[in-house]
Design an enzyme around this catalytic site. Structure first.
Site, short mmCIF file in Angstrom:
data_model
loop_
_atom_site.label_atom_id
_atom_site.label_comp_id
_atom_site.label_asym_id
_atom_site.label_seq_id
_atom_site.Cartn_x
_atom_site.Cartn_y
_atom_site.Cartn_z
N CYS A 80 -77.19 78.29 -44.50
CA CYS A 80 -76.69 79.15 -43.43
C CYS A 80 -76.80 77.98 -41.75
CB CYS A 80 -76.49 80.06 -43.43
SG CYS A 80 -75.40 81.04 -42.57
N HIS A 183 -73.68 80.51 -47.70
CA HIS A 183 -74.63 81.05 -48.53
C HIS A 183 -74.83 80.43 -50.56
CE1 HIS A 183 -75.86 83.82 -45.30
NE2 HIS A 183 -75.37 83.61 -44.65
N GLU A 185 -76.88 81.95 -52.62
CA GLU A 185 -77.17 83.27 -52.93
C GLU A 185 -76.43 84.57 -53.28
OE1 GLU A 185 -78.19 83.98 -48.97
OE2 GLU A 185 -77.77 82.46 -50.40
#
Length: 207
Positions: A80, A183, A185
């Protein structure tokens, strides 16, 4: 010691750490230069503004540590805002110098006919399917939240893009330095696979 997740005061550190843990990897959240440089790989997260992040990195001396890690051959992944910091400069709230690990600049989405920030799930288009980050993967959707995007100077640094009324840099890489604008995750199965491929790259012996 596995992955050093760089703690410079800005970043979603624990969610990334948990994602690595779920993949069977080891990580340490640290702002200690010695720990970062001793790690097998380095992860630079980030949320917030480009200039503030660079100020935090410079004031702690971690900007030099990031450049040293990249020069040493350690696999380094920016996520990011962390990806944006890899470039030469960003124009968020004025022009600010970045880490200069990848040539290019970070600019604001112009908006008008589309919403800013760019937020939600967008499909990746693989430009370099042979990249170690994309090994064995199929194109799919990942989760973005950003108002600024990177313009890479070298077309060869673009590993994947997405479409948001224009081609948007999604994954970059050159040598041992990589970045993901989204992102991983928070990006379901594909995000998990991308992080896992980075972990596999970290485990490979360095020449």
């Amino acid at each position: 010691m596995g992955i050093a997740i760089v703690d410079y005061g800005l970043g979603n550190l624990h969610s990334v750490s948990k994602a690595i843990e779920r993949l069977g990897g080891e990580s340490t959240i640290t702002g200690d230069p010695e720990e970062i440089l001793a790690a097998d790989g380095v992860l630079l997260p980030g949320v917030g503004a480009f200039g503030d992040a660079m100020e935090h990195l410079r004031s702690s001396g971690l900007d030099a540590v990031m450049r040293q890690a990249a020069a040493s051959g350690q696999p380094l992944l920016g996520i990011c805002l962390g990806m944006q910091l890899l470039f030469d400069e960003g124009e968020e709230h004025g022009t600010h110098r970045g880490l200069g690990l990848l040539p290019g600049r970070v600019v604001r989405f112009k908006g008008g006919t589309y919403k800013v920030p760019h937020m939600g799930w967008n499909r990746l288009e693989f430009l370099q399917p042979e990249s170690p980050l994309l090994r064995g993967l199929a194109e799919g959707h990942v989760y973005f939240v950003h108002s600024y995007h990177a313009l890479a100077e070298r077309p060869g640094d673009l590993i994947a893009v997405t479409d948001y009324e224009q081609p948007v840099t999604a994954i970059v890489g050159h040598g041992n330095v990589f970045g993901m604008q989204f992102h991983p995750e928070k990006s379901g199965q594909l995000g998990k696979q991308l992080l896992d491929n980075f972990l596999k790259l970290v485990r490979e012996p360095r020449s």
